[in-house]
Enzyme design. Sequence first.
Site: not given
Ligand code: ADP
Length: 202
Positions: A32, A56
């Site tokens: 995470d 985000d």
């Molecule tokens: P984007 O809109 O740029 O695609 P997202 O947040 O939807 O951004 O996803 C980007 C990546 O981050 C995805 O591979 C998702 O699985 C991952 N992700 C989501 N939450 C977390 C977290 N807490 N830590 C690390 N990666 C995450």
Amino acid sequence: MAWGVCQAWVACWAESMRCRIVQTLLECVEGDITAQEVDAIVNAANESLLGGGGVDGAIHRAAGPELLEETRRLGGCRTGDAKLTRGYRLPARYVIHAVGPVYRPDDPDVPRLLASAYRRCLEIAQQQAFASIAFPAISTGVYGYPQAEACEIALHTTLEFLDQSTSLRLIRFVLFGAPAYSVYVQTIQRMAQTDSRLHVLD
Ligand code: ADP
């Protein structure tokens, strides 16, 4: 739970892979991004910089409302660019908000914009003399970028950046889930076969 058993459990659960490129450690971990104790974590933000879902939303929840107060003052961010804020209640001191592109398979600008988002984060980290940074897989969630293609771009952009000398001693890719993590491990192992600067440590 006895300490030895506990350690063994942590070792199985916490997937990670490390490589060295000149003086910088490049790490991939399954985990995470909000838990990372580094100088800066990267947020996969949108152009408004006003928060959203996915990574985000997780970053804004963990940092607290002060983060939104600061991002409101930044006037948004163009796709392919990035902006810096403090980390507030996060273990990371700063957040670099990067805006990756929405994936469109027939648009030749999309790979360039994803590379630019990674490069801008690395440039900001360098300007701030940060020693450590952690990235999520930008654009691979709601923005729909295929994980393997995005991974190639993330790693190539990072390796290209490391052609110059840098303050960064640790660059960590934090992958959410085993499938994304194995894409990074396999891509690094393949790249290490042809790039003599890349030394896989474990
Ligand atoms: P984007 O809109 O740029 O695609 P997202 O947040 O939807 O951004 O996803 C980007 C990546 O981050 C995805 O591979 C998702 O699985 C991952 N992700 C989501 N939450 C977390 C977290 N807490 N830590 C690390 N990666 C995450």
